[in-house]
Structure formats: structure tokens, C-alpha cells
Design a protein around this motif. Structure first.
Motif, PDB file in Angstrom:
ATOM      1  N   VAL A 140      17.292  12.144  49.500  1.00 33.28           N
ATOM      2  CA  VAL A 140      18.692  12.533  49.327  1.00 33.28           C
ATOM      3  C   VAL A 140      18.796  14.054  49.262  1.00 33.28           C
ATOM      4  N   ASP A 141      19.770  14.620  49.971  1.00 36.15           N
ATOM      5  CA  ASP A 141      19.914  16.073  50.009  1.00 36.15           C
ATOM      6  C   ASP A 141      20.670  16.623  48.805  1.00 36.15           C
ATOM      7  N   ARG A 142      21.693  15.916  48.341  1.00 32.55           N
ATOM      8  CA  ARG A 142      22.541  16.445  47.271  1.00 32.55           C
ATOM      9  C   ARG A 142      22.699  15.406  46.164  1.00 32.55           C
ATOM     10  N   VAL A 143      22.383  15.776  44.955  1.00 34.41           N
ATOM     11  CA  VAL A 143      22.628  14.930  43.794  1.00 34.41           C
ATOM     12  C   VAL A 143      23.440  15.724  42.780  1.00 34.41           C
ATOM     13  N   VAL A 144      23.994  15.026  41.825  1.00 34.99           N
ATOM     14  CA  VAL A 144      24.863  15.633  40.823  1.00 34.99           C
ATOM     15  C   VAL A 144      24.383  15.205  39.448  1.00 34.99           C
ATOM     16  N   MET A 145      24.359  16.146  38.516  1.00 31.90           N
ATOM     17  CA  MET A 145      23.987  15.836  37.141  1.00 31.90           C
ATOM     18  C   MET A 145      25.232  15.565  36.314  1.00 31.90           C
ATOM     19  N   MET A 146      25.248  14.434  35.637  1.00 34.81           N
ATOM     20  CA  MET A 146      26.324  14.123  34.698  1.00 34.81           C
ATOM     21  C   MET A 146      25.733  14.014  33.300  1.00 34.81           C
ATOM     22  N   VAL A 155      30.405  16.863  34.396  1.00 33.81           N
ATOM     23  CA  VAL A 155      29.492  17.241  35.470  1.00 33.81           C
ATOM     24  C   VAL A 155      29.540  18.755  35.641  1.00 33.81           C
ATOM     25  N   PRO A 156      28.416  19.452  35.530  1.00 36.53           N
ATOM     26  CA  PRO A 156      28.393  20.869  35.885  1.00 36.53           C
ATOM     27  C   PRO A 156      28.160  21.035  37.388  1.00 36.53           C
ATOM     28  N   ALA A 157      29.047  21.743  38.065  1.00 37.62           N
ATOM     29  CA  ALA A 157      28.905  21.919  39.516  1.00 37.62           C
ATOM     30  C   ALA A 157      27.683  22.762  39.849  1.00 37.62           C
ATOM     31  N   THR A 158      27.383  23.741  39.010  1.00 34.24           N
ATOM     32  CA  THR A 158      26.141  24.506  39.127  1.00 34.24           C
ATOM     33  C   THR A 158      25.365  24.287  37.837  1.00 34.24           C
ATOM     34  N   ILE A 159      24.030  24.432  37.911  1.00 34.01           N
ATOM     35  CA  ILE A 159      23.249  24.044  36.730  1.00 34.01           C
ATOM     36  C   ILE A 159      22.435  25.221  36.211  1.00 34.01           C
ATOM     37  N   HIS A 160      21.174  25.287  36.566  1.00 30.83           N
ATOM     38  CA  HIS A 160      20.282  26.267  35.956  1.00 30.83           C
ATOM     39  C   HIS A 160      20.190  27.541  36.800  1.00 30.83           C
ATOM     40  N   ILE A 161      21.300  28.274  36.840  1.00 28.03           N
ATOM     41  CA  ILE A 161      21.318  29.562  37.522  1.00 28.03           C
ATOM     42  C   ILE A 161      21.987  30.578  36.601  1.00 28.03           C
ATOM     43  N   PRO A 162      21.692  31.867  36.766  1.00 28.76           N
ATOM     44  CA  PRO A 162      22.349  32.880  35.941  1.00 28.76           C
ATOM     45  C   PRO A 162      23.866  32.846  36.126  1.00 28.76           C
ATOM     46  N   VAL A 163      24.591  33.150  35.063  1.00 30.40           N
ATOM     47  CA  VAL A 163      26.052  33.151  35.134  1.00 30.40           C
ATOM     48  C   VAL A 163      26.544  34.100  36.235  1.00 30.40           C
ATOM     49  N   ALA A 164      25.846  35.200  36.439  1.00 25.68           N
ATOM     50  CA  ALA A 164      26.267  36.168  37.458  1.00 25.68           C
ATOM     51  C   ALA A 164      26.230  35.587  38.864  1.00 25.68           C
ATOM     52  N   MET A 258      32.390  24.218  35.979  1.00 26.14           N
ATOM     53  CA  MET A 258      31.882  25.093  37.018  1.00 26.14           C
ATOM     54  C   MET A 258      30.466  25.599  36.757  1.00 26.14           C
ATOM     55  N   TYR A 259      30.021  25.589  35.505  1.00 25.77           N
ATOM     56  CA  TYR A 259      28.678  26.081  35.223  1.00 25.77           C
ATOM     57  C   TYR A 259      28.111  25.370  33.998  1.00 25.77           C
ATOM     58  N   HIS A 260      26.827  25.562  33.768  1.00 23.26           N
ATOM     59  CA  HIS A 260      26.045  24.809  32.793  1.00 23.26           C
ATOM     60  C   HIS A 260      26.688  24.758  31.404  1.00 23.26           C
ATOM     61  N   ASP A 261      26.887  25.913  30.777  1.00 18.75           N
ATOM     62  CA  ASP A 261      27.356  25.903  29.395  1.00 18.75           C
ATOM     63  C   ASP A 261      28.794  25.424  29.271  1.00 18.75           C
ATOM     64  N   GLN A 262      29.603  25.643  30.288  1.00 19.86           N
ATOM     65  CA  GLN A 262      30.979  25.159  30.261  1.00 19.86           C
ATOM     66  C   GLN A 262      31.016  23.638  30.145  1.00 19.86           C
ATOM     67  N   ALA A 263      29.998  22.977  30.691  1.00 24.40           N
ATOM     68  CA  ALA A 263      29.906  21.520  30.628  1.00 24.40           C
ATOM     69  C   ALA A 263      29.183  21.041  29.380  1.00 24.40           C
ATOM     70  N   LEU A 264      28.084  21.708  29.037  1.00 20.49           N
ATOM     71  CA  LEU A 264      27.220  21.167  27.989  1.00 20.49           C
ATOM     72  C   LEU A 264      27.674  21.506  26.572  1.00 20.49           C
ATOM     73  N   ILE A 265      28.379  22.608  26.386  1.00 20.72           N
ATOM     74  CA  ILE A 265      28.852  22.926  25.033  1.00 20.72           C
ATOM     75  C   ILE A 265      29.786  21.834  24.501  1.00 20.72           C
ATOM     76  N   VAL A 278      22.604  11.639  33.404  1.00 21.02           N
ATOM     77  CA  VAL A 278      22.691  10.656  34.490  1.00 21.02           C
ATOM     78  C   VAL A 278      22.656  11.406  35.820  1.00 21.02           C
ATOM     79  N   THR A 279      21.825  10.966  36.730  1.00 24.77           N
ATOM     80  CA  THR A 279      21.777  11.574  38.057  1.00 24.77           C
ATOM     81  C   THR A 279      22.627  10.746  39.008  1.00 24.77           C
ATOM     82  N   LEU A 280      23.683  11.346  39.538  1.00 18.51           N
ATOM     83  CA  LEU A 280      24.570  10.684  40.487  1.00 18.51           C
ATOM     84  C   LEU A 280      24.169  11.061  41.912  1.00 18.51           C
ATOM     85  N   GLY A 281      24.388  10.149  42.836  1.00 19.64           N
ATOM     86  CA  GLY A 281      24.101  10.424  44.238  1.00 19.64           C
ATOM     87  C   GLY A 281      22.788   9.862  44.725  1.00 19.64           C
ATOM     88  N   LEU A 282      21.979   9.317  43.824  1.00 23.76           N
ATOM     89  CA  LEU A 282      20.752   8.633  44.229  1.00 23.76           C
ATOM     90  C   LEU A 282      21.093   7.210  44.673  1.00 23.76           C
TER      91      LEU A 282
END
Length: 327
Positions: A140-146, A155-164, A258-265, A278-282
């Protein structure tokens, strides 16, 4: 009819995974059949173990002890100290679980926590983490983390990348895929007939009409409007600071941040111990506890199994929902 049992991977043997597996069986018993793939010798002493040779045996064995599909590792596990010799075994257990779920012998995969550095040091693991490896195994090319708990699915659209780097990463292609995968999963795996998905803006007040950033107008709004025209129930972009209180959550089934902490906080504030990854898209169901290996707690009997127990329960509910959707 009950779906096939859930395959639980052992994860890092030196972490809290073995202890959590034993605690999950003690809590769930025969009410939720699952089996562990791993080395029985790594489990805490006095854990009731029933070794099985086939996943179907777990349905009967679970009433007597923790069903274990043996996967021998090279050497014993020392709590808190990862062994390079164990790394390939951890990787192979994940692949074995995927083979079983894709073959219909398991209804879902629930993964015990791994330590990426230990896998890279011991077996030159080439993936950033569990999710990317599972996607590669599934082709699978694209999966989503929930992240999910009783009060919120986010769901964070982006995950482990710098905020910048987030604004550039939020492409229209990424957002289209994220919304579609989330929408389809809510229908297939969570039994939501007409999903309502809240969309967080990237900037404060969702950009306030362009006065606090243009990402909403340039990227988010066109994607949201196009998908709404297709019939998808999207709400937003919304100001992220007002969309996670109880009254706001009642208006949607899941939120896309839109980003990691916005979702996880918000989810970790609502339910720190009970959140599930949960991994979606598998093409198969995958859940995981929302924590790491906790080497500092390993072997002490103090690890909290709540997240793993909730991950197993969610995998079971998803398996039933997917079976019902398939007719």
C-alpha cells in the motif's frame, strides 16, 4: 459468527510488551480471543501459557491460558536491555502476523510496541516504524494514522515531521487521500453510514479569511469544497482551539488535524491511558497501544495494560464491523 482470533505481535521482548500481553489475557480471558506470536520464554514467570500450532486453536485455548503461537528468539530477554540478536525475530513476527491476517487465519493484527533504534541496530531495519513496514508488507502506498478512544477519533494529516515543514507537506494530494481513507474506514471499520469529519485549520482561527495565513484558502478550502461536492460530509476548516470540547465533538465522527500535536494533545488529554493507534488504509485491520516500549518499567510488573486492552477491544469491534459490512 465470531471472526477469527486477533493476532498480537510480541513487540520488543525487553520492553513492557510481554507483561502487557499477560495482563491483557488476565483481563479479557475468553471474552475476546486473541493469541500472542512470540517466544513463550519471554513472558513473565507464572503466566498461564497454552502453546498452539494453529490460530484456530486459540478459540478454545484462551479459556485455559494465554494462547501463544511460538516464535523462538535467539536467547533470553533481559528487561530494559534490548538485544541485537532479537531484532530480526521482532521483524519476522510482524511479517508472520500479516501473513496470517491476509490468509484469513486472524481477523486483525494488534502490534506490541517496538523500539526502532533496537531494530535498526540489530537488523538494519529500513523503515521509520511499524506503520511504514506494515504498508510495505501490504503493498500500500498511502496509509493514515488514527488515534481513537471512546470520546474522540482524530487523524493527523502529517505525523513525525518538524512543525516548520508542515505547511509544505500539506499538499492537496495528501489531503485528498487522508480524507478519503478516513471516510472509507469510518464506514467499513466503524459502522458509520454517513461519516461527518471535522477539519482543523492549520493557522489560528483557521486563518481568519487569510489575515493569519493563506494555507486554508490556498489548499484546505479547495479540497474540502471538492470533496463536499462529491457528497462527503466535511466540516471546516475549523478553528482548532474550539473543536475538541464535548459539545463540538458531538457534531462529528472523526476529526482530521493538520499536524502531530494538534491531533495528539486533545486525545491524550481526554484519555491518556486508553488511546489506541489505528492504521487506516491497509487491506487488514491493525491496532496498537498508543505508547512505546517503556524500558524503564520493563520487568517490574507496574506497566499499565489499559491501552493494549483497548487496542484489542477496538480490533475486535472493527473485525465485527468489517464482517457485517461484507455481509
Amino acid at each position: 459468527m465470531r471472526p477469527a482470533p486477533i493476532a498480537l505481535t510480541c513487540g520488543e521482548p525487553a520492553g513492557i510488551g510481554p507483561e502487557l500481553a499477560a495482563k491483557a489475557w488476565a483481563e479479557l480471558g475468553a471474552a475476546l480471543p486473541f493469541f500472542l506470536i512470540g517466544d513463550p520464554a519471554h513472558l513473565p514467570a507464572r503466566t498461564p501459557v497454552v502453546e498452539i500450532s494453529d490460530p484456530s486453536e486459540a478459540l478454545r485455548a484462551v479459556a485455559k491460558g494465554l494462547p501463544v503461537l511460538p516464535h523462538p528468539f535467539d536467547g533470553p530477554a533481559e528487561p530494559g536491555v534490548p538485544q541485537p540478536a532479537h531484532a530480526q525475530g521482532v521483524i519476522d513476527v510482524i511479517a508472520r502476523a500479516v501473513d496470517l491476517v491476509q490468509g484469513g487465519e486472524a481477523s486483525a493484527v494488534c502490534t506490541g510496541p517496538i523500539n526502532k533504534k533496537a531494530l535498526k541496530d540489530g537488523a538494519d531495519f529500513a523503515y521509520p516504524g511499524h506503520t511504514e513496514y506494515l504498508a510495505a508488507l501490504a503493498g500500500v502506498d498511502r496509509v493514515v494514522m488514527m488515534l481513537a478512544c471512546d470520546q474522540l477519533k482524530v487523524v493527523p494529516a502529517t505525523i513525525h515531521i518538524p512543525v516548520a515543514e508542515v505547511p509544505a507537506a500539506l499538499t492537496r494530494a495528501l489531503l485528498y487521500d487522508t480524507f478519503r481513507i478516513t471516510h472509507d474506514a469510518l464506514i467499513r471499520d466503524f459502522g458509520v453510514e454517513s461519516p461527518r469529519i471535522a477539519v482543523a485549520g492549520l493557522n489560528p482561527h483557521a486563518g481568519e479569511g487569510g489575515s493569519i495565513g493563506h494555507e486554508e484558502l490556498d489548499t484546505l478550502v479547495p479540497v474540502v469544497e471538492a470533496l463536499k461536492a462529491e457528497g462527503m460530509g466535511l466540516l471546516g476548516p475549523l478553528s482548532a482551539d474550539t473543536m475538541f470540547h464535548a459539545a463540538a465533538r458531538s457534531r462529528y465522527d472523526a476529526a482530521v488535524a493538520m499536524y502531530h500535536d494538534q491531533a495528539l494533545i486533545p486525545i491524550k488529554t481526554l484519555d491518556f491511558s486508553g488511546g489506541v493507534n489505528v492504521t487506516l488504509g491497509l487491506p487488514f485491520i491493525r491496532t496498537s497501544p498508543d505508547h512505546g516500549t517503556a524500558f524503564d518499567l520493563a520487568g517490574q510488573g507496574r506497566a499499565d495494560a489499559t491501552s493494549l486492552i483497548e487496542a484489542l477491544k477496538m480490533a475486535d469491534r472493527m473485525a465485527h464491523a468489517r464482517a457485517a459490512a461484507a455481509g
